[in-house]
Design an enzyme around this catalytic site. Structure first.
Site, mmCIF file in Angstrom:
data_model
loop_
_atom_site.group_PDB
_atom_site.id
_atom_site.type_symbol
_atom_site.label_atom_id
_atom_site.label_comp_id
_atom_site.label_asym_id
_atom_site.label_seq_id
_atom_site.Cartn_x
_atom_site.Cartn_y
_atom_site.Cartn_z
ATOM 1 C CG PHE A 67 1.856 -6.025 2.212
ATOM 2 C CD1 PHE A 67 2.048 -5.015 3.132
ATOM 3 C CD2 PHE A 67 0.596 -6.599 2.108
ATOM 4 C CE1 PHE A 67 1.022 -4.572 3.937
ATOM 5 C CE2 PHE A 67 -0.451 -6.155 2.914
ATOM 6 C CZ PHE A 67 -0.236 -5.139 3.830
ATOM 7 C CB CYS A 70 8.798 -9.004 0.210
ATOM 8 S SG CYS A 70 7.032 -8.879 -0.113
ATOM 9 C CG HIS A 71 6.784 -2.989 -1.008
ATOM 10 N ND1 HIS A 71 6.316 -1.809 -0.478
ATOM 11 C CD2 HIS A 71 6.979 -2.747 -2.316
ATOM 12 C CE1 HIS A 71 6.210 -0.902 -1.432
ATOM 13 N NE2 HIS A 71 6.605 -1.453 -2.562
ATOM 14 C CG PHE A 72 11.041 -1.359 -0.087
ATOM 15 C CD1 PHE A 72 11.325 -1.803 -1.367
ATOM 16 C CD2 PHE A 72 10.152 -0.311 0.072
ATOM 17 C CE1 PHE A 72 10.762 -1.193 -2.478
ATOM 18 C CE2 PHE A 72 9.578 0.296 -1.034
ATOM 19 C CZ PHE A 72 9.872 -0.142 -2.314
ATOM 20 C CB VAL A 77 6.034 1.129 3.083
ATOM 21 C CG1 VAL A 77 6.771 0.845 1.790
ATOM 22 C CG2 VAL A 77 4.899 2.097 2.859
#
Length: 172
Positions: A67, A70-72, A77
């Protein structure tokens, strides 16, 4: 036959995701990448804030977790919804641990507060689940409050988490 323990390793949790821990009719945890728990450090049928059951579990944070890429982008985070899902995962696991049968489904949460974040530099996330009530009738349901800690600081709280076990998921 299920061997009830007070703690569970990553291997145990992976066995649960394959349906090999609580038996064919018991609840399962999600498989990686959605499994948000590395180990359960304590499970009791008493204890917790309401003396009706307690679970403590941990997730080791690595900067290469899926994650973070891609976040962010350029602002990594861990999504807060993954911490919330981990708490639902633990409520469902507990229902299997006490002998409940069926497939687990999150039924809701009354309130969630985010007061911090999980960054790639973090070391350990700790989940604390305090059971308020367990219903063992036609529907098996757990109701609990939860806390998510990052490196020993509370960063999320959830009030009135609900998970049910369904023997026929077409009725859900």
């Amino acid at each position: 036959m299920f061997n009830k323990q007070e703690f569970y390793t990553k291997e145990d949790l992976l066995n649960s995701s394959k349906g090999n821990l609580f038996g064919k009719k018991g609840p399962v945890l999600p498989a990686p990448n959605m499994l948000m728990i590395d180990r359960i450090t304590k499970m009791t049928t008493n204890g917790g804030n309401y003396n009706k059951g307690f679970v403590s579990a941990e997730l080791d944070i690595r900067s290469d977790m899926w994650f973070f890429s891609c976040h962010f982008i350029n602002d990594p985070v861990m999504p807060g919804c993954l911490g919330l899902d981990a708490m639902w995962q633990l409520v469902g696991f507990y229902l299997g641990w006490i002998g409940g049968k069926g497939r687990g489904r999150a039924l809701g949460v009354k309130e969630v507060k985010f007061t911090g974040q999980i960054l790639p530099t973090a070391k350990t996330v700790t989940y604390l689940i305090h059971f308020r009530k367990i219903i063992t009738r036609t529907l098996i349901m757990g109701m609990a409050d939860g806390e998510v800690m990052c490196d020993n600081k509370i960063i999320y709280t959830a009030a009135d988490l609900k998970v049910g076990l369904f023997t026929n998921i077409s009725t859900f």
